[in-house]
Design an enzyme around this catalytic site. Sequence first.
Site, PDB file in Angstrom:
ATOM      1  CG  ASP A  43      61.423  28.330 -38.713  1.00 37.60           C
ATOM      2  OD1 ASP A  43      62.234  29.330 -38.990  1.00 37.60           O
ATOM      3  OD2 ASP A  43      60.866  27.440 -38.248  1.00 37.60           O
ATOM      4  CE  LYS A 105      62.670  35.355 -39.118  1.00 38.26           C
ATOM      5  NZ  LYS A 105      62.108  34.167 -39.455  1.00 38.26           N
ATOM      6  CD  GLU A 206      59.278  32.342 -41.398  1.00 39.42           C
ATOM      7  OE1 GLU A 206      58.728  32.669 -41.181  1.00 39.42           O
ATOM      8  OE2 GLU A 206      60.369  32.859 -41.356  1.00 39.42           O
ATOM      9  CG  ASP A 228      54.022  31.205 -38.690  1.00 42.07           C
ATOM     10  OD1 ASP A 228      54.250  31.223 -37.325  1.00 42.07           O
ATOM     11  OD2 ASP A 228      55.600  30.834 -39.567  1.00 42.07           O
TER      12      ASP A 228
HETATM   13  P1  ADP Z   1      59.198  31.910 -34.206  1.00 39.27           P
HETATM   14  O1  ADP Z   1      58.785  31.490 -35.051  1.00 39.27           O
HETATM   15  O2  ADP Z   1      58.798  33.747 -33.873  1.00 39.27           O
HETATM   16  O3  ADP Z   1      60.753  31.753 -33.831  1.00 39.27           O
HETATM   17  P2  ADP Z   1      57.396  29.822 -32.207  1.00 39.27           P
HETATM   18  O4  ADP Z   1      56.923  29.299 -33.513  1.00 39.27           O
HETATM   19  O5  ADP Z   1      58.105  28.908 -31.769  1.00 39.27           O
HETATM   20  O6  ADP Z   1      58.315  31.483 -32.757  1.00 39.27           O
HETATM   21  O7  ADP Z   1      56.694  30.403 -30.954  1.00 39.27           O
HETATM   22  C1  ADP Z   1      56.774  30.613 -29.825  1.00 39.27           C
HETATM   23  C2  ADP Z   1      55.966  30.680 -29.127  1.00 39.27           C
HETATM   24  O8  ADP Z   1      54.952  30.357 -28.933  1.00 39.27           O
HETATM   25  C3  ADP Z   1      56.273  31.473 -27.530  1.00 39.27           C
HETATM   26  O9  ADP Z   1      55.473  33.318 -27.444  1.00 39.27           O
HETATM   27  C4  ADP Z   1      55.877  30.565 -27.023  1.00 39.27           C
HETATM   28  O10 ADP Z   1      55.250  31.297 -25.518  1.00 39.27           O
HETATM   29  C5  ADP Z   1      54.245  29.670 -27.628  1.00 39.27           C
HETATM   30  N1  ADP Z   1      54.306  28.456 -27.167  1.00 39.27           N
HETATM   31  C6  ADP Z   1      55.014  27.871 -27.740  1.00 39.27           C
HETATM   32  N2  ADP Z   1      53.964  26.609 -26.987  1.00 39.27           N
HETATM   33  C7  ADP Z   1      52.683  26.585 -26.515  1.00 39.27           C
HETATM   34  C8  ADP Z   1      51.723  27.013 -26.821  1.00 39.27           C
HETATM   35  N3  ADP Z   1      51.871  24.992 -26.259  1.00 39.27           N
HETATM   36  N4  ADP Z   1      50.906  27.195 -26.273  1.00 39.27           N
HETATM   37  C9  ADP Z   1      50.445  28.551 -26.121  1.00 39.27           C
HETATM   38  N5  ADP Z   1      51.924  29.047 -26.541  1.00 39.27           N
HETATM   39  C10 ADP Z   1      52.786  28.459 -27.228  1.00 39.27           C
HETATM   40 MG    MG Z   2      58.187  30.833 -37.198  1.00 40.10          MG
END
Ligand code: ADP
Ligand code: MG
Length: 580
Positions: A43, A105, A206, A228
Site C-alpha cells: 500500500d 503521491k 485501494e 478511506d
Molecule cells: P495515507 O493513506 O494518506 O498514507 P494514513 O491512512 O496512514 O494515510 O493516514 C494518515 C493520517 O491519519 C494522518 O493525518 C494521521 O494524523 C491520521 N491518524 C493516524 N492515527 C490516527 C488516530 N488514532 N486518530 C486520528 N487520526 C489519526
Molecule cells: Mg491510504
Amino acid sequence: MLAPAVAKAAAQAPGLDEHGLPKTVFLPPPVPLSGTGPVIGIDLGTTNSCVALLSNGRPLVLRSREGYNTIPSVISLNAQNKLLVSHRAKNQLVLRPQHTIYGAKRLVGRPYDSAVVNQVRERFHYDIVPDSAGRAAVRLADTALSLEEVQALILRECKEMAEAHLNQKVERAVVTVPAYYSEPQREAVRKSGILAGLKVERILNEPTSAALAYGLNRELNKKVLVYDLGGGTFDATILKIEKNVFEVLGTGGDVFLGGIDFDNLIVDYLLARFQEKEGITFTGDGIALSRVSDAAERAKMGLSERSTFEVHIPMLMMDDSGRPRDLRVVLSRQELEKICEPLLSRTIDVVRDVLLDAKLKAAEVDDIILVGGMSRMPLVRDKLKSLFGKGAQASVNADEAVALGAALYSGSVDKVSSVVLIDVLPMTVGVAMPGGAFKRVIERNSPLPAQRSFAINTTKDNEAFLELSIFQGEDSHISANEYLGTVRIEGLPKGPKGSVRVAVTLKLDSECVLHVEAREYSTRKEVKATLATRYSPEELQKQLQVSKESVKAAEERRGADLKERAGGFWSFVKKALGRK
Ligand code: ADP
Ligand code: MG
C-alpha cells in the site's frame, strides 16, 4: 473532422533513459527482473506505506526496523547529504523542511503545468520544478529528482523489509493506487517499481483491496462501503461482494481532504488560544510552526482514545522583550469535534453522492469498512452511524486493510484464481476536437474492461496519417482535463479528403491501462496506432486551433474548483514561510 495532423516524430522524451525510465540519482540503474519468486503486497500511501505478504497462505503485515506496521512515505537529505527514507526521513521534517519530500503521491505522473501541481506547488516546503520532459519533479539539494524515483525509494524500503523477513530476494509486487488515479499516474507507479527493482505484477485499486481484505473467501453476498480517510485524501467506494466477485458500484472522493486539513484547523485553533492566553500574536518561523502542527497531529490522535489532551510546546517563541513563551492548551474531544465537524460533513456529502452513483439507498449498504488513519476519529463512526443506522466493521485494521488485500491478491498472480475484480473507470476518457472541445468516449463509472469505437475521416487529399489527442476528465474543454497523449494512426491508403475512414477503438483493460486500435474501413485492415507522441500544451493548442480565451476560461474553472476544495490546505505553511 479532426484537426490537420502535424508531422512530428515521437522523439524520446528528454530526461528519460533509453527504456523510457526517468534517470535516477539515488538508485542504481534498473536491472532486468527475473519475474519469478515471491510476490508482496504494497500500500503505497500519500502519508504512510504498508507492506504485507502471504505467509503459509495467510496475509501478514511486516514491521519496520523501528517496529511499526507502516512506514512514513517520506525521503530526506540530512545535513551530511545522506539520503534518509521513512521514519528517519520524517524526523527531518521539522528540522529540514526544504530537504524533506513528502506527498509525492499527489504529484507523480502529472505534468508540471497541470492544475493540481500549480495548486500545491506554493504550499509545499520543498521546491517542485519541471523536468526536461515537462513533468513535475522535485529539488533535493541541487539535484532535480523525478517523482518516480522518490516513490521508488519508498518502494525499495518496502522491498527490503520483505527481503529481510523472507531472507530471500523479492522482485515482484502487487501495488495499490487510489481508484481515481489516471492512466499516467498508474504508469508512473510501474516505472517506480522497475527503478526499485520490483516488477509491478498488478495495480490494484485501494478500496477494492480493502474489500478483499474484508471479504475474500468468506462466501459473502453483500454491498459494502469503503470509507478511506487518509493523510491527504478522502475516498468513498461502494462495492458489491458476491462470493469472490468484487464489483465496484460507485466511487468518489476529494483529493484535497485528509488528515493534514484537520491538523491545519487544529493549528489555527491552538494559535488563537495561544494569542488569547499570552496576549501576543504568534510570529514564529517555519520550524516553530512545524512544532505546532506536530503537536496538533499528536493531540488529534490522542483524542481518538481520550477525552482530553494537554498540548505543551515549551519555548514556542520569544516575545518582544526576549522572554520565551510556551504554548499550553488543554484540548477536549468535544472542542476537537467542533473544529473538525465541517470537514467530516464534507466526507459525508461525498458518501451521499456515491450512493446516488451506485443507485442505492443508505439502508441497502450492508457493511461499512473504515480505512485510513483518520477514520479512527470517533466522530467518523458517529456520523456514518447516523447516516446508515449501523456501526462500522470492527474486524478491519484501518492502517493495514489495503496492504493485506494486496497480499491476498498476490496469491492469485501465478495461478488461475476464482477471484474476479470489476472496477470502474474513475474519470471519463475522450478525445480532443478542433477548437479544444472534449468529446467523451468512455464515460466515468463504466465497468472495466471497457471499449468504445468511433469513426474519423481524413481532412486532406492523400493524408498519410491522422492524429488523435486523448484526454481524461469531466470538463467540456480539454484544457481543464488531463492530457494522456496523442495517438498517431499511420499507413493510410491514398484517397481524396474525407474518403478514407478509420474506426478507432479505445480499450481500457481491467487495470485501467489504455490501448488504442485503428482499422481502415475499406480494407478492414488494422492500421498502426501508437500512443507515443506527447505535445506541449502550446503545441496542442496550436494544432487544434484552440483560442487563448477558451483555455483561460477552462483553467479558471479548474483552478476555482480546486481552490474551493483545497480550503485551508496548508494555509498556515504559506503564512509562516512568507510565501504568496
Ligand atoms: P495515507 O493513506 O494518506 O498514507 P494514513 O491512512 O496512514 O494515510 O493516514 C494518515 C493520517 O491519519 C494522518 O493525518 C494521521 O494524523 C491520521 N491518524 C493516524 N492515527 C490516527 C488516530 N488514532 N486518530 C486520528 N487520526 C489519526
Ligand atoms: Mg491510504
